[in-house]
Design an enzyme around this catalytic site. Structure first.
Site, PDB file in Angstrom:
ATOM      1  N   LYS A 215       0.815  -1.221   0.000  1.00 50.94           N
ATOM      2  CA  LYS A 215       0.000   0.000   0.000  1.00 50.94           C
ATOM      3  C   LYS A 215       0.848   1.271   0.000  1.00 50.94           C
ATOM      4  O   LYS A 215       2.037   1.252   0.280  1.00 50.94           O
ATOM      5  CB  LYS A 215      -0.981  -0.027   1.179  1.00 50.94           C
ATOM      6  CG  LYS A 215      -2.122  -0.989   0.895  1.00 50.94           C
ATOM      7  CD  LYS A 215      -3.224  -0.945   1.915  1.00 50.94           C
ATOM      8  CE  LYS A 215      -4.338  -1.890   1.469  1.00 50.94           C
ATOM      9  NZ  LYS A 215      -5.299  -2.158   2.515  1.00 50.94           N
ATOM     10  N   ARG A 257      -2.921  -9.845   5.596  1.00 48.04           N
ATOM     11  CA  ARG A 257      -3.386 -10.052   4.214  1.00 48.04           C
ATOM     12  C   ARG A 257      -2.298  -9.531   3.293  1.00 48.04           C
ATOM     13  O   ARG A 257      -2.026  -8.330   3.284  1.00 48.04           O
ATOM     14  CB  ARG A 257      -4.700  -9.296   4.014  1.00 48.04           C
ATOM     15  CG  ARG A 257      -5.303  -9.430   2.631  1.00 48.04           C
ATOM     16  CD  ARG A 257      -6.573  -8.587   2.520  1.00 48.04           C
ATOM     17  NE  ARG A 257      -7.166  -8.669   1.197  1.00 48.04           N
ATOM     18  CZ  ARG A 257      -6.765  -7.936   0.159  1.00 48.04           C
ATOM     19  NH1 ARG A 257      -5.770  -7.083   0.294  1.00 48.04           N
ATOM     20  NH2 ARG A 257      -7.357  -8.075  -1.014  1.00 48.04           N
TER      21      ARG A 257
HETATM   22  N1  PMM Z   1      -7.318  -3.954   1.280  1.00 46.38           N
HETATM   23  C1  PMM Z   1      -7.684  -4.100   0.003  1.00 46.38           C
HETATM   24  C2  PMM Z   1      -8.625  -5.077  -0.349  1.00 46.38           C
HETATM   25  N2  PMM Z   1      -9.173  -5.872   0.576  1.00 46.38           N
HETATM   26  N3  PMM Z   1      -9.349  -6.570   2.799  1.00 46.38           N
HETATM   27  C3  PMM Z   1      -9.014  -6.443   4.072  1.00 46.38           C
HETATM   28  N4  PMM Z   1      -9.579  -7.249   5.000  1.00 46.38           N
HETATM   29  N5  PMM Z   1      -8.118  -5.516   4.491  1.00 46.38           N
HETATM   30  C4  PMM Z   1      -7.519  -4.667   3.612  1.00 46.38           C
HETATM   31  O1  PMM Z   1      -6.720  -3.842   4.060  1.00 46.38           O
HETATM   32  C5  PMM Z   1      -7.873  -4.764   2.241  1.00 46.38           C
HETATM   33  C6  PMM Z   1      -8.812  -5.752   1.868  1.00 46.38           C
HETATM   34  C7  PMM Z   1      -7.066  -3.234  -1.050  1.00 46.38           C
HETATM   35  O2  PMM Z   1      -5.819  -3.717  -1.430  1.00 46.38           O
HETATM   36  P1  PMM Z   1      -5.568  -4.648  -2.751  1.00 46.38           P
HETATM   37  O3  PMM Z   1      -6.102  -3.913  -3.929  1.00 46.38           O
HETATM   38  O4  PMM Z   1      -4.106  -4.832  -2.770  1.00 46.38           O
HETATM   39  O5  PMM Z   1      -6.251  -5.961  -2.585  1.00 46.38           O
END
Ligand code: PMM
Length: 431
Positions: A215, A257
């Site tokens: 991020k 995650r």
């Molecule tokens: N961030 C993204 C998508 N899903 N789910 C959870 N539980 N926590 C997060 O911080 C989160 C998520 C966005 O990031 P990505 O596009 O890299 O998946």
């Protein structure tokens, strides 16, 4: 540290995912990637068919489902724990019906009015868990809604409210996971503050998931002149992500995650090695720490006879009793030649919370493997004393990941004793 966090591997089956460039948008490639994440050590694969990153274009429900459901179905059929990353109740329900064990809603049930009901159904009917993310609305690239007075207190209060709402809707308490929603209407600085005060979230009493992977908060930390002074692509933030994983583990996170699963798995291995020594486990060579207080007063966590009822996992046990092994130990020649029956009871002290929370075999001691290892240890070269056999078995048990203590009893019910007796045994407690 309170047990090792689970690793949730990110599988965005979206063409516009900023972090994997949409390489896995096709079903088969997505399935292959999910399997690869597990091969790298993922405990859970989080499948998303619609990007939630700021500025991403929403997709039609059918399209989200067309992308995500076949992947969830195939991975679940492999026995892989899957999660669905969705804002939509309908997709969540279909995913759980297809085998998903988690609904991961970054809006925490606030985006789709039907989500809490879907999560309650998934909890009651399928034992599925509900990840409640913190957000303030559809992600806004301009961070217009990042106006917190006290980001830690406000995110804590909002998550507590959302958890209450989920409970009222019927989600089982044990199925709730909280997530501070790093990057969702939060500046980099606010995200770091949340991580630095993670105890404010863990103290709510629910497991906490952290999603910092690749991020912007990492990009900012790396770009700053006080940091590494270099700009990074998302993939160049994997090392930084793994460092967050290690620190999150130390701060009591339940899960991380991440895109680069292998990196986080290694970070956690290192963290566990460090933490193991802190918690007072004897070294394999039998020597003890020289760290002062803990030596003088070993923690309950290291004592196999700790009182039951400790909520911190220190009293958790796996007990294997009556394991029969035929072997040739004893001081008499006929014992060495003919052999006899030995019976082993083994009790290992291991924090079982992570295993129970994630229904994850890899987070506990596989008792079948423990039994095999004990049998092999007892069958090995003959010795005179069952004391030696018990010591050997304890050493084998302590070699299992996560085992903090062992109590081993070796019985020799057919021992050559010139009297009627029912059993003779020795017990060793290590460390
Ligand atoms: N961030 C993204 C998508 N899903 N789910 C959870 N539980 N926590 C997060 O911080 C989160 C998520 C966005 O990031 P990505 O596009 O890299 O998946």
């Amino acid at each position: 540290m309170t047990g090792s966090p689970l690793v949730m591997g990110v599988l965005n089956v979206t063409p516009d995912s900023f972090s994997d460039g949409g390489r896995f948008s096709v079903g088969d490639a997505g399935i292959a990637r999910g399997r690869e994440l597990v091969a790298h050590g993922a405990d859970i694969v989080d499948v998303g068919g619609e990007s939630t990153r700021p500025g991403a274009t929403p997709v039609a429900l059918e399209e989200e489902q067309r992308r995500a459901l076949p992947v969830i179905r195939a991975l679940s059929a492999d026995g892989i724990q899957t999660s669905v990353d969705t804002l939509h109740a309908e997709t969540a329900q279909l995913a759980v019906a297809a085998g998903a064990r988690f609904i991961n809603d970054v809006s925490g049930g606030t985006h789709d009015p039907a989500m809490l009901e879907a999560a309650a159904w998934a909890s009651a009917e399928h034992g599925a868990r509900f990840v409640i993310g913190h957000w303030r609305g559809v992600p806004d690239p301009g961070h217009q809604r990042s106006d917190y007075t006290d980001v830690v207190a406000e995110v804590r209060a909002a998550l507590a409210d959302q958890a209450e709402a989920a409970l009222s809707a019927g989600v089982d308490r044990s199925h709730i996971v909280l997530d501070p929603g790093l990057g969702f209407d939060k500046t980099g600085e606010q995200c770091w503050r949340l991580l630095a005060h993670l105890d404010a979230l863990t103290s709510l009493g629910y497991p906490v998931l952290i999603g910092a992977s690749r991020k912007r908060m990492l990009a900012e930390a790396l770009a700053s002149p006080m940091g590494a002074n270099r700009s990074t692509t998302p993939e160049q933030r994997d090392l930084a992500t793994s460092v967050v994983t290690a620190l999150a583990a130390r701060a009591g996170a339940w899960g991380v995650r991440v895109h680069d699963v292998a990196g986080s798995v290694e970070a956690l291995a290192v963290t566990r090695a460090w933490s193991r020594e802190e918690s007072g486990v004897a070294r394999r060579d039998g020597s003890r720490h020289h760290t002062g207080l803990r030596d003088a007063a070993p923690s309950d966590a290291a004592r196999p006879d700790a009182e039951p009822g400790a909520a911190d996992g220190s009293a958790d046990r796996i007990v294997l009793t009556g394991l029969e092994v035929y072997a040739h130990h004893g001081v008499f020649d006929f014992e060495r030649e003919q052999g006899q029956r030995f019976v082993v009871d083994a009790e290992v002290s291991v924090d079982l919370r992570a295993a129970a929370a994630g229904d994850a075999l890899e987070r506990t001691v596989h008792y079948g493997e423990l039994a095999e290892a004990i049998i092999a240890a007892v069958e090995r070269d003959p010795v005179d004393l069952i004391e030696t056999v018990a010591e050997r078995v304890a050493e084998v048990a302590l070699g299992f990941a996560g085992v903090r203590g062992a109590r081993v009893t070796v019985h020799k019910p057919d021992a050559p004793i010139a009297a009627t007796f029912s059993d003779v045994s020795v017990t060793v407690v290590r460390p």
